[in-house]
Write a protein that holds these residues in place. Structure first.
Motif, PDB file in Angstrom:
ATOM      1  N   PRO A  51       0.850  -1.255  -0.140  1.00  0.00           N
ATOM      2  CA  PRO A  51       0.006   0.004  -0.073  1.00  0.00           C
ATOM      3  C   PRO A  51       0.715   1.257   0.122  1.00  0.00           C
ATOM      4  N   SER A  52       0.181   2.514  -0.192  1.00  0.00           N
ATOM      5  CA  SER A  52       1.054   3.696  -0.113  1.00  0.00           C
ATOM      6  C   SER A  52       0.828   4.292   1.054  1.00  0.00           C
ATOM      7  N   GLY A  53       1.979   5.082   1.272  1.00  0.00           N
ATOM      8  CA  GLY A  53       2.078   5.736   2.704  1.00  0.00           C
ATOM      9  C   GLY A  53       2.756   4.985   3.599  1.00  0.00           C
ATOM     10  N   SER A  54       2.599   5.340   4.901  1.00  0.00           N
ATOM     11  CA  SER A  54       3.522   4.970   5.968  1.00  0.00           C
ATOM     12  C   SER A  54       2.362   3.904   6.810  1.00  0.00           C
ATOM     13  N   SER A  55       1.089   4.152   6.595  1.00  0.00           N
ATOM     14  CA  SER A  55       0.111   3.567   7.320  1.00  0.00           C
ATOM     15  C   SER A  55      -1.223   3.512   6.468  1.00  0.00           C
ATOM     16  N   SER A  56      -2.032   2.424   6.997  1.00  0.00           N
ATOM     17  CA  SER A  56      -3.355   2.382   6.297  1.00  0.00           C
ATOM     18  C   SER A  56      -4.216   1.487   7.299  1.00  0.00           C
ATOM     19  N   SER A  57      -5.623   1.311   6.864  1.00  0.00           N
ATOM     20  CA  SER A  57      -6.649   0.974   7.771  1.00  0.00           C
ATOM     21  C   SER A  57      -7.253  -0.212   7.064  1.00  0.00           C
ATOM     22  N   LEU A  80       2.236  -5.423  16.191  1.00  0.00           N
ATOM     23  CA  LEU A  80       2.822  -4.595  17.084  1.00  0.00           C
ATOM     24  C   LEU A  80       1.989  -4.595  18.482  1.00  0.00           C
ATOM     25  N   SER A  81       0.766  -5.162  18.576  1.00  0.00           N
ATOM     26  CA  SER A  81      -0.092  -5.082  19.752  1.00  0.00           C
ATOM     27  C   SER A  81      -0.184  -6.507  20.214  1.00  0.00           C
ATOM     28  N   GLY A  82       0.734  -7.322  20.000  1.00  0.00           N
ATOM     29  CA  GLY A  82       0.237  -8.807  20.039  1.00  0.00           C
ATOM     30  C   GLY A  82       1.259  -9.705  19.529  1.00  0.00           C
ATOM     31  N   ASP A  83       0.909 -11.021  19.560  1.00  0.00           N
ATOM     32  CA  ASP A  83       1.450 -11.982  18.871  1.00  0.00           C
ATOM     33  C   ASP A  83       0.705 -12.466  17.557  1.00  0.00           C
ATOM     34  N   SER A  88      -9.727 -10.761  18.829  1.00  0.00           N
ATOM     35  CA  SER A  88      -8.293 -10.607  19.240  1.00  0.00           C
ATOM     36  C   SER A  88      -7.339 -10.436  18.186  1.00  0.00           C
ATOM     37  N   ASP A  89      -8.066 -10.250  16.967  1.00  0.00           N
ATOM     38  CA  ASP A  89      -6.922 -10.044  15.650  1.00  0.00           C
ATOM     39  C   ASP A  89      -7.060  -8.437  15.310  1.00  0.00           C
ATOM     40  N   ALA A  90      -7.883  -7.839  16.130  1.00  0.00           N
ATOM     41  CA  ALA A  90      -7.750  -6.306  15.888  1.00  0.00           C
ATOM     42  C   ALA A  90      -6.588  -5.780  16.527  1.00  0.00           C
ATOM     43  N   GLY A  91      -5.941  -4.900  16.018  1.00  0.00           N
ATOM     44  CA  GLY A  91      -4.752  -4.335  16.367  1.00  0.00           C
ATOM     45  C   GLY A  91      -3.836  -3.806  15.179  1.00  0.00           C
ATOM     46  N   ASP A  92      -2.373  -3.279  15.404  1.00  0.00           N
ATOM     47  CA  ASP A  92      -1.738  -2.803  14.500  1.00  0.00           C
ATOM     48  C   ASP A  92      -0.708  -3.989  13.997  1.00  0.00           C
ATOM     49  N   TYR A  93      -0.488  -4.064  12.510  1.00  0.00           N
ATOM     50  CA  TYR A  93       0.251  -5.070  11.985  1.00  0.00           C
ATOM     51  C   TYR A  93       1.249  -4.203  11.164  1.00  0.00           C
ATOM     52  N   ARG A  94       2.543  -4.616  11.239  1.00  0.00           N
ATOM     53  CA  ARG A  94       3.717  -3.746  10.385  1.00  0.00           C
ATOM     54  C   ARG A  94       4.268  -4.772   9.528  1.00  0.00           C
ATOM     55  N   VAL A 109      -5.999  -2.652  11.959  1.00  0.00           N
ATOM     56  CA  VAL A 109      -6.873  -3.569  11.566  1.00  0.00           C
ATOM     57  C   VAL A 109      -8.198  -3.546  12.614  1.00  0.00           C
ATOM     58  N   SER A 110      -9.388  -3.441  11.986  1.00  0.00           N
ATOM     59  CA  SER A 110     -10.538  -3.383  12.994  1.00  0.00           C
ATOM     60  C   SER A 110     -11.523  -4.318  12.847  1.00  0.00           C
ATOM     61  N   VAL A 111     -11.786  -5.078  13.756  1.00  0.00           N
ATOM     62  CA  VAL A 111     -12.570  -6.147  13.607  1.00  0.00           C
ATOM     63  C   VAL A 111     -14.147  -5.819  14.051  1.00  0.00           C
TER      64      VAL A 111
END
Length: 1307
Positions: A273-279, A307-310, A333-339, A355-357
């Motif tokens: 994706p473009s930029g440094s972050s996305s949702s 970033l927010s877990g395993d 539990s899969d919601a959070g930030d992935y890098r 990621v929003s669930v």
């Protein structure tokens, strides 16, 4: 507020009652009323195929059967007015015929309603749409292209830059599947550098020259219609800077111009994706797909972290070379930030995806459940659901919003719950719960059915349940009733309810036994009870023994061609029918007659390699099974090696390689290399070397002048393989010998010669033709040159004319036509020996005791020995005894003392004797002269036991003892000692009386003895050295003046050997025997070095090959032999053993006779009253016998009478003067008692002295002795077998004496 709390309490109470609510089982109770229940409906999103009729499903059950109606887009759908729509009979399913109408005419939202008199159920909304793919298909059929027809220009790029090839397929419902292929319909290769994105575009992180091609084609496959569309091919040309400059003009009008600078390596940047972050938003339960595609040179590597877990490793996977992260069954539990990170050697770049669930509504604990209530009961309908965002809940009754439904005082709505209190008949209805949020909705029907029914048990009566012991048992009691019945279980006699351990009763009525045992078998009764009645049902439980394999098949290793048996012994319940099944490698057994299946085994005959595998026996019954497996490994001797090859050939070595043969499941342990020498020993294979089984090559060391042929054998656990085919011949060149003969020796066979011998070389050791030996010798003590001779075909050489016994130095060297061997080692030897010429001098003797003397001498000078000193020999012999009663001579004996001794012990001498001796030296040739003969005397010793001891003239209070002096006196007898003591009926010994007797006495009369008493006597002789062993005897004082039995001598000395040639001496001497209380006492003297000394004995003249019995002596010089049988003679000898457990020495055998001991029981026959009674009876019988005798004599005269007259009465036999004993009497015919002979007091007839034994008077064979030598058992009359034998041998008329014997035996 208080009212709210009370409602909550009531809700909790009703929720507890809800757990007991029961659904009506219409399949079993079809006569009961029930509101409608939707059983089948089409999916909410229903994509149709416009080429086929539309079928919209709606089915329901209820009692009575419900009727159906439909709505379309929220309004009533009149089916009767549309000729293309038909409703199936007894169903609400619609069938739309599209042959006369387009399918899109029937697109819309449909809902089905099912109703009967107890309520109304509705389906969810069914959205009917046709797939976009069909529009595409229709366009294709009309020839209209789906992808735009714009002309796709050729793409020319500089090598190393990034590139994206767009696909942009037409939209579809569902979306199409995208893939890239070439003109040959082969998928284009993808890698970490080239990959496809989620939208179908093809991304190049950097392009290479090999990426140039003109057939990059994007394909779209529409799954609903199973059609594929392709885009126009794309041409890509990748050029480097020089190629761009060369073709600038040709592509000027069609391409952009590139700078002249080459593309440099660069750190990564993200293409997507473009930029440094996305949702990214994803719904719960769906699939989350995230992608990161980067460009750069070199090609970047992609990695992911949360970033927010395993990361959920169990539900995640990487696709397209880690550019795509895929997570299935998404949860909150899969919601959070992935890098995602892209990295190469020049740097890295990161992108964060938030990621929003969200969640469409979902049930908590399931959809609302139907309620079956009795009048007056309480109940609760619960519609619990969740979602993100939180969903709203609405209720409807019979398809009408509950707010618009008729009022019901028993019903109260509390958000997601409807509470029923004291419900009454007529309140049956179907309630709809609708749960919805922005992402979807849930709709469920649940009816409330008010029934009043007595209990029923639905489980079939008398059903039999079978279960295996120690397994779980469940007995069903399916029930129905309203109100809900209470279930009670009983067993057999119904003594108590089954509500405790080991029974567990479930809510559905099932009775469970966690671990069933045999005692749990029996009849069980299930009772269902409510306010309307009671219903009972009987079932039966049978607990069976488990099926168990007692003997499992075992792992087998079998050689090919043999047979193998797998055993599988099984135990099972006798009431169950078992079935045995065999499997091979989890499949059926091959159909082969070699495989024989029996009831408890599998036999495979003539095993082949294909039979190897895992065999499993399975024993099945109707309730359980058991199985066991074992592996069969078929082995065989290995196949012979092949492809023998010789390499690295040198003068004395060669490299041999080969290919191993099949090892047949048994690893090769080693290879044996053999050779054949066709030059020296053709046709004979010899072992050369061995190598481990892991090697296939060997470096062979060879000998010169050999024509080698090699072969190889392989060895495994089964044995050696057949030999390989021979290798080609390899010839080694001849050379001088490498070694000389071994075992060179020098010795003489005559006094004037020297024999030189050696071990000749073999043909393999000769190293060349013309093998011969150079023999060299010289006298050691004299400075002289070597004398040399050369010999062929020989292994010895004789040098004549040598001095006697002179040391020589010797050498033997190997020589052939190519040279001489190495310098030989010097050996040493002596010329021939001759007899010694001198005798030992200064010979003296020292007498140490009566049986041992020590001889001393001066050694002979070495030069007079004239040979190798072997030792000295002492010759000695007995000249005479110093006692007049022992005048015999002894044979000459030899004692040999090896080595250079100057003294030696002479053992085994006879006491009180005169000995002569001399000494000689001896060498390898023989003995030297004899030293002057000398004499010495031995002192007196302890005498042996008296030769005999007998008892005569037994009276009421006196006994006369007579004896003979010891055979081996060992000195002058100085006197005798007599000891005696009484023995009572319990075999207890009384006080000992002792009497000293003179040396010249041979008898004694003992007065003042007790009448009818048994005595035991001991007599021994004495010399000045002490008393010798005793001889014993027993006798009984009696009324009759007849003689008392006496035992014969216990031991007889061995026969004397006549003087003969001198024999080696034994280390045993003075071996003698005498009687003792516990058995024969064996005494001896021993002077040998061995420590292991024991006594051996066996019965004389025993049948068969009886073994010698051993009795250890534990270092002493006497031993008592216990447990010998009375009346038998034994051979006895002493044995000394060395370290190797081989007999080294043993004494001469001694013959020992064990006497039969007289009875120790005082019989009542010695009592006066009994004697008088017996005399009267005897007189009466005598008269009768005389009458019978007269009657028989009338028939003629018998020759036996003459035979009796020919013999004299034994009482008047003359006595021998020398030993005061009776003359011998021999009865060689029948051993019958003689006329006029007297019988002892016990009524037995005495046999001749040479055969007298207690055995003849026992009741069954040999007399037995206990551990102390006393006789076991009681005396009785003569055995019947002896009477029978005598009766057969004689035709004489019965005599009074014989009759008396028989009477006494009976008594």
């Amino acid at each position: 507020m208080m009212e709210r709390r009370m409602d909550t309490a009531l809700l909790v109470l009703l929720m507890g009652h809800l757990a007991a609510a029961l659904e009506v089982p219409l399949d079993l109770l079809e006569e009961l009323p029930q509101p409608p229940t939707i059983t089948q409906q089409s999916p909410k999103d229903y994509i149709i195929d416009p080429r086929e009729n539309i079928v919209i499903h709606c089915d329901a059950k209820g009692k009575p059967h419900p009727s159906f109606s439909w709505t379309r887009n929220g309004t009533h759908f009149d089916i009767d007015e549309d000729v293309n729509v038909v409703m199936r009979p007894h169903s609400g399913t619609l069938v739309v015929d599209i042959s006369r109408e387009k399918a899109d005419h029937y697109e819309g939202v449909y809902q089905c309603t099912a109703r009967n008199k107890h309520g109304t159920a509705v389906s969810h909304n069914i959205v009917i749409r046709q797939s976009i793919a069909f529009s595409i298909l229709r366009a294709l059929l009309k020839g209209s292209p789906l992808w735009s027809k714009e002309r796709i220009k050729q793409i020319v790029v500089q090598e190393g830059v990034s590139l994206v090839l767009p696909c942009r397929p037409p939209a579809g419902l569902p979306p199409p599947i995208i893939f890239w292929m070439d003109n040959n319909f082969q998928r284009l290769p993808q890698s970490s550098r080239v990959s496809q994105s989620l939208n179908g575009d093809l991304y190049f992180s950097n392009v290479l020259r090999e990426d140039s091609r003109n057939d990059y084609i994007c394909y779209a496959r529409f799954p609903h219609t199973q059609t594929i569309q392709q885009k126009q091919p794309i041409t890509v040309k990748v050029l480097n800077l020089e190629a761009i400059n060369d073709t600038m003009a040709a592509f000027y009008n069609e391409t952009d111009l590139f700078s002249e600078d080459p593309v440099d390596e660069r750190k990564p940047t993200f293409l997507i994706p473009s930029g440094s972050s996305s949702s990214h938003t994803v719904l719960r339960g769906q699939v989350l797909e995230m992608e990161c595609i980067a460009e750069g040179l070199p090609t970047p590597e992609i990695s992911w972290i949360k970033l927010s877990g395993d990361l959920p490793t169990q539900r995640m996977s990487y696709l397209y070379y880690q550019k795509n992260l895929r997570i299935v069954n998404v949860s909150a539990s899969d919601a959070g930030d992935y890098r995602c990170s892209a990295k190469n050697m020049l740097g890295s770049v990161h992108h964060t995806i938030h990621v929003s669930v969200k969640a469409s509504p979902y049930w908590i604990g399931g959809a609302p459940r139907n309620l079956v209530l009795a009048p007056g009961e309480n109940g609760v309908l619960t519609c619990r659901a969740s979602g993100t965002p939180k969903p709203s809940i609405t209720w409807a009754m019979n398809g009408i919003p509950i707010a618009n439904s008729p009022k019901d005082l028993s019903r109260k709505v509390e958000e997601d719950t409807i509470i029923f209190t004291d419900i009454q008949m007529g309140s049956s209805a179907v309630y709809q719960c609708n749960v919805s949020n922005d992402h979807g909705y849930l709709m469920a029907n649940a009816f409330v059915n008010v029934l009043s029914e007595p209990p029923r048990v639905l489980t079939p009566a008398n059903k039999v349940y079978q279960v295996i012991k120690n397994h779980r048992a469940r007995i069903d009691c399916a029930f129905f009733g309203s109100p809900i019945p209470k279930i009670t279980w009983f067993k057999d006699s119904r003594s108590s309810t089954l509500d405790g351990d080991p029974y567990i009763q479930h809510d559905n009525g099932t009775l469970e036994i966690h671990t069933a045992q045999a005692r749990n078998s029996g009849k069980y009764t299930c009772a269902a009870r409510n306010m309307l009645g009671i219903y009972e049902n009987h079932v039966y439980l049978e607990v069976k023994e488990p099926t168990r394999i007692l003997k499992q098949p075992e792992y087998k290793v079998v050689q090919r061609g043999r047979s193998v048996v797998f055993e599988c012994k099984v135990k099972h319940d006798p009431t169950l029918v078992p079935t045995m099944t065999w499997l091979k490698d989890d499949g059926e057994l091959p159909d082969d007659e070699r495989l024989i299946v029996d009831s408890d085994s599998l036999t495979i005959t003539d095993v082949t390699e294909s039979d190897g595998g895992v065999y499993t026996c399975i024993m099945n019954t109707t309730l359980d099974h058991d199985s066991a497996s074992a592996e069969l490994t078929v082995v065989e001797r290995p196949d012979p090696p092949t492809d023998l090859e010789l390499t690295d050939q040198k003068k004395r070595s060669v490299q041999l390689t080969w290919t191993p043969g099949d090892e047949h499941n048994s690893p090769i342990q080693k290879f044996l290399i053999q050779y054949d020498d066709s030059l020296h020993h053709r046709g004979h294979w010899h072992n050369l070397t061995e190598v481990p089984g892991t090697r296939t090559t060997a470096h062979l060391k060879l000998s010169p002048y050999v024509h080698y042929t090699f072969r190889v054998l392989a060895l495994n656990a089964m044995g050696f393989s057949r030999p390989s085919f021979p290798s080609r011949m390899f010839k080694t060149e001849a050379a001088a010998p490498d070694e000389n003969p071994k075992d060179v020796e020098g010795f003489g066979t005559e006094h004037d010669n020297l024999v030189i011998s050696w071990k000749p070389l073999t043909g393999l050791q000769s190293n060349g033709p013309g093998l011969r030996y150079r023999v060299m010798w010289r006298q050691k003590a004299v400075e002289s040159d070597w004398t040399t001779v050369t010999v062929s075909n020989n292994s010895r050489f004789v040098v004549s004319g040598t001095p006697t016994f002179v040391p020589y130095e010797l050498k033997v060297q190997a020589v052939n036509d190519h040279g001489v061997g190495p310098e030989p080692a010097i050996a040493r030897g002596y010329s021939g020996e001759d007899l010694p010429v001198a005798a030992p001098e200064n010979v003296q003797v020292v007498v140490l005791n009566s049986t041992l003397a020590e001889v001393h001498w001066d050694p002979v000078p070495h030069k007079l020995i004239r040979g190798h000193l072997k030792g000295y020999k002492v010759y000695y012999w007995k000249e005479r005894s110093l006692h007049k009663h022992n005048p015999y001579h002894m044979e000459k004996l030899i004692l040999m003392f090896s080595g250079n001794h100057s003294h030696g012990m002479v053992p085994g001498l006879h006491p009180f004797s005169v000995y002569s001796f001399n000494v000689r030296v001896y060498n390898g040739k023989g003995e030297g002269p004899v030293s002057p003969t000398q004499q010495f005397d031995t002192p007196e010793g302890v005498p042996g036991a008296p030769t005999s001891l007998i008892v005569t003239n037994s009276n009421l209070d006196t006994l006369t003892l007579e004896w003979s002096p010891p055979h081996d006196r060992k000195g002058r007898i100085t006197g005798y000692t007599l000891k005696y003591q009484p023995v009572n009926n319990s075999n207890e010994l009384g006080p000992v009386e002792e009497l000293a007797l003179l040396a010249n006495e041979t008898s004694v009369t003992l007065p003042n003895l007790k009448y009818s008493t048994r005595y035991k006597f001991y007599l021994n002789a004495k010399t000045v050295r002490g008393a010798g062993p005793a001889i014993s005897q027993e006798a009984v004082t009696i009324v009759d003046e007849g003689s008392t039995q006496s035992s014969h001598p216990l031991a007889q000395p061995p026969p004397h050997r006549l003087p003969d040639e001198a024999l080696p001496v034994s280390p045993f001497g003075n071996v003698s025997s005498s009687v003792g209380e516990d058995g024969p006492l064996i005494s001896w003297e021993y002077w040998g070095p061995e420590k292991n000394v024991y006594v051996e004995y066996m019965v004389e003249n025993s049948e068969g090959e009886q073994e010698w019995q051993k009795e250890p002596v534990n270092g002493s010089q006497n031993v008592v032999l216990k447990g010998l049988k009375g009346g038998l003679s034994y051979r006895v000898r002493l044995v000394a053993k060395g370290h190797h457990d081989q007999p080294l020495h043993h004494s001469e055998e001694l013959l020992v006779t064990v006497p039969a001991v007289a009875s120790r029981q005082v019989d009542i026959a010695t009592q006066g009253w009994f004697i008088g009674l017996m005399c009267a009876i005897a007189l009466l019988i005598l008269i009768l016998l005389i009458i019978c005798f007269i009657q028989r004599n009338k028939g003629g005269k018998y020759p036996v009478k003459e035979k009796e007259d020919a013999h004299t009465d034994p009482e008047f036999q003359p006595m021998k003067e020398d030993d005061c004993t009776f003359g011998e009497y021999s009865d060689n015919e029948d051993h019958k008692p003689l006329k006029g002979s007297r019988t002892p007091s016990n009524g037995t007839v005495k046999r001749d002295d040479s055969d007298d034994s207690l055995v003849d008077y026992g009741e069954g064979g040999d007399g037995q002795f206990n551990e102390d030598g006393s006789f076991i058992g009681q005396y009785s009359g003569k055995s019947g077998s002896r009477d029978t034998a005598e009766g057969h041998e004689s035709s004489e008329a019965p005599s009074p004496i014989n009759t008396m014997n028989s009477l006494n035996s009976f008594v």
